[in-house]
Design an enzyme around this catalytic site. Structure first.
Site: not given
Length: 184
Positions: A29, A92, A96, A119, A149-150, A165
């Site tokens: 949305r 999509e 509103n 995400h 860490k990632m 991401e």
């Protein structure tokens, strides 16, 4: 195709009754479609396939895709609508009507309490170039690839605060596996 699934408790073989099922789209949305459409079409190079208005319910749907050179999108509206609903990886955006005029209006991004939705993700061919492009376009980061860490994974925010991401697939081939110094 020989791969069926990674084994894990709860995983069951796909039943024949689900043959042909396709995950078509994810819906977000959005407060202001002009801002969100500008973001997704410019920053991520998506194309607006269809806009569907529902005046009696006061909302509009915008279906976006990242097309390939080989995609054959029908020009005729009805055929394009059917084609849109047969694809994979569609985004999509639901608007509103009137939310764009409410200064303090915001949707829950799913990452603040209570957490829920997390995400969407874009795979990119070159993470360094993608980060430069995102920087050049003033995109807000949640996490840069070198942070946390990632490594080699970035998270940015869209205009409504939803997280996106950003990954370069081959840089994440060993994601979730212990490094050699952690192996037992």
């Amino acid at each position: 195709m020989t791969f069926t699934s990674e084994p894990h408790p709860g995983v069951r073989p796909p039943p024949a009754a689900t043959d042909g099922f396709v995950l078509n789209h994810t819906m977000l949305r959005v407060k202001d479609p002009v801002v969100s459409l500008g973001f997704y079409t410019h920053v991520f190079g998506m194309v607006l396939l269809r806009k569907l208005d529902f005046p009696e319910m006061r909302f509009s749907l915008f279906f976006l895709a990242k097309l390939n050179d080989t995609d054959q999108v029908p020009e005729e509206t009805g055929a394009r609508t059917g084609w849109t609903f047969s694809q994979r990886g569609i985004l999509e955006l639901t608007h509103n009507w009137g939310t764009e005029d409410q200064a303090d209006f915001a949707y829950h991004d799913g990452n603040t309490q209570p957490q829920g939705f997390g995400h969407i993700c874009f795979a990119v061919p070159d993470l360094v170039k993608a980060v430069k492009w995102l920087d050049d376009n003033g995109v807000e980061y949640v996490k840069r690839p070198e942070q946390g860490k990632m490594k080699n994974v970035a998270f940015v925010k869209d205009p409504d605060g939803y997280w996106i991401e950003i990954v370069q697939p081959e840089l994440n081939a060993n994601l979730g596996q212990p490094s050699p110094d952690q192996a037992c």
